[in-house]
Design a protein around this motif. Structure first.
Motif, PDB file in Angstrom:
ATOM      1  N   LEU A 126       0.745  -1.295  -0.043  1.00  0.00           N
ATOM      2  CA  LEU A 126       0.163  -0.083  -0.050  1.00  0.00           C
ATOM      3  C   LEU A 126       0.926   1.325   0.124  1.00  0.00           C
ATOM      4  O   LEU A 126       0.492   2.127  -0.674  1.00  0.00           O
ATOM      5  CB  LEU A 126      -1.040  -0.114   1.122  1.00  0.00           C
ATOM      6  CG  LEU A 126      -1.998  -0.863   1.263  1.00  0.00           C
ATOM      7  CD1 LEU A 126      -2.977  -0.766   2.350  1.00  0.00           C
ATOM      8  CD2 LEU A 126      -3.004  -0.776  -0.085  1.00  0.00           C
TER       9      LEU A 126
ATOM     10  N   THR B 182       0.972   4.172  -2.624  1.00  0.00           N
ATOM     11  CA  THR B 182       0.720   5.551  -2.306  1.00  0.00           C
ATOM     12  C   THR B 182       1.766   6.518  -2.876  1.00  0.00           C
ATOM     13  O   THR B 182       1.720   7.717  -3.009  1.00  0.00           O
ATOM     14  CB  THR B 182       0.404   5.853  -0.904  1.00  0.00           C
ATOM     15  OG1 THR B 182       1.639   5.474  -0.330  1.00  0.00           O
ATOM     16  CG2 THR B 182      -0.786   5.332  -0.307  1.00  0.00           C
TER      17      THR B 182
ATOM     18  N   VAL C 142      -7.930  -0.149   1.287  1.00  0.00           N
ATOM     19  CA  VAL C 142      -7.569   0.829   2.221  1.00  0.00           C
ATOM     20  C   VAL C 142      -8.257   0.639   3.209  1.00  0.00           C
ATOM     21  O   VAL C 142      -7.608   1.115   4.569  1.00  0.00           O
ATOM     22  CB  VAL C 142      -7.482   2.057   1.344  1.00  0.00           C
ATOM     23  CG1 VAL C 142      -7.268   3.254   2.234  1.00  0.00           C
ATOM     24  CG2 VAL C 142      -6.613   2.067   0.222  1.00  0.00           C
TER      25      VAL C 142
ATOM     26  N   ARG D  69      -6.623   0.250   7.189  1.00  0.00           N
ATOM     27  CA  ARG D  69      -6.561   1.236   8.162  1.00  0.00           C
ATOM     28  C   ARG D  69      -7.279   0.608   9.646  1.00  0.00           C
ATOM     29  O   ARG D  69      -6.895   0.799  10.536  1.00  0.00           O
ATOM     30  CB  ARG D  69      -7.386   2.325   7.676  1.00  0.00           C
ATOM     31  CG  ARG D  69      -6.853   3.111   6.672  1.00  0.00           C
ATOM     32  CD  ARG D  69      -7.570   4.468   6.264  1.00  0.00           C
ATOM     33  NE  ARG D  69      -7.633   5.421   7.268  1.00  0.00           N
ATOM     34  CZ  ARG D  69      -8.527   6.144   7.164  1.00  0.00           C
ATOM     35  NH1 ARG D  69      -9.445   6.494   6.084  1.00  0.00           N
ATOM     36  NH2 ARG D  69      -8.717   7.409   8.362  1.00  0.00           N
TER      37      ARG D  69
END
Length: 155
Positions: free
Chosen positions: A64, A68, A102, A106
């Motif tokens: 991830l 990003t 995502v 989180r």
């Protein structure tokens, strides 16, 4: 947010481990246990399942982060570079998948529960595999009304 946010839940002395190993091992199957020692750094005892889940979550986090750092394309397009199986999904499903992954990551990091992200990742990957195998093109016959209430014997 760290994986170790909720680690460890229990603390035991090394003498507890030597005097009552079955009890300490049983506890470590449920959650990580810190074993303190007078002559060295504390150790953490956990199940292999727990350790593998944490390792998979860290690997997912690394992917991830790579996504990003790339600034070309949408989130779904960038994620499809790291997760090529996403290309089997429709463009709309890729967008949904990217956001779901995502969000699950989180949640996993904020709660210290690796299974949240890993389950979401596995679910989407299996969905993509099913679509790639042509299972998404099958005509479905939905039962509604009285047809849905018909009892079926157990096979």
């Amino acid at each position: 947010m760290t994986i170790a946010a909720n680690l460890p839940i229990a603390t035991r002395r090394s003498s507890d481990l030597s005097k009552h190993p079955a009890e300490v091992f049983a506890e470590a199957e449920n959650h990580p246990v810190t074993v303190t020692r007078r002559d060295g750094e504390a150790l953490v005892l956990m199940s292999q399942r727990e350790a593998e889940g944490r390792a998979r979550l860290l690997d997912f986090a690394a992917q991830l982060i790579t996504v990003t750092l790339d600034d070309s394309g949408t989130l779904a397009e960038r994620m499809a570079k790291s997760f090529p199986w996403m290309l089997a999904l429709s463009p709309a499903d890729r967008e949904t998948c990217a956001q779901d992954l995502v969000d699950a990551a989180r949640a996993s990091f904020s709660t210290g529960q690796p299974h949240l992200a890993i389950a979401e990742l596995t679910s989407w990957k299996e969905t993509a595999a099913a679509v790639a195998a042509g299972l998404g093109n099958a005509d479905l016959e939905w039962l509604d009304g009285d047809d849905a209430a018909e009892a079926v014997e157990r096979p």
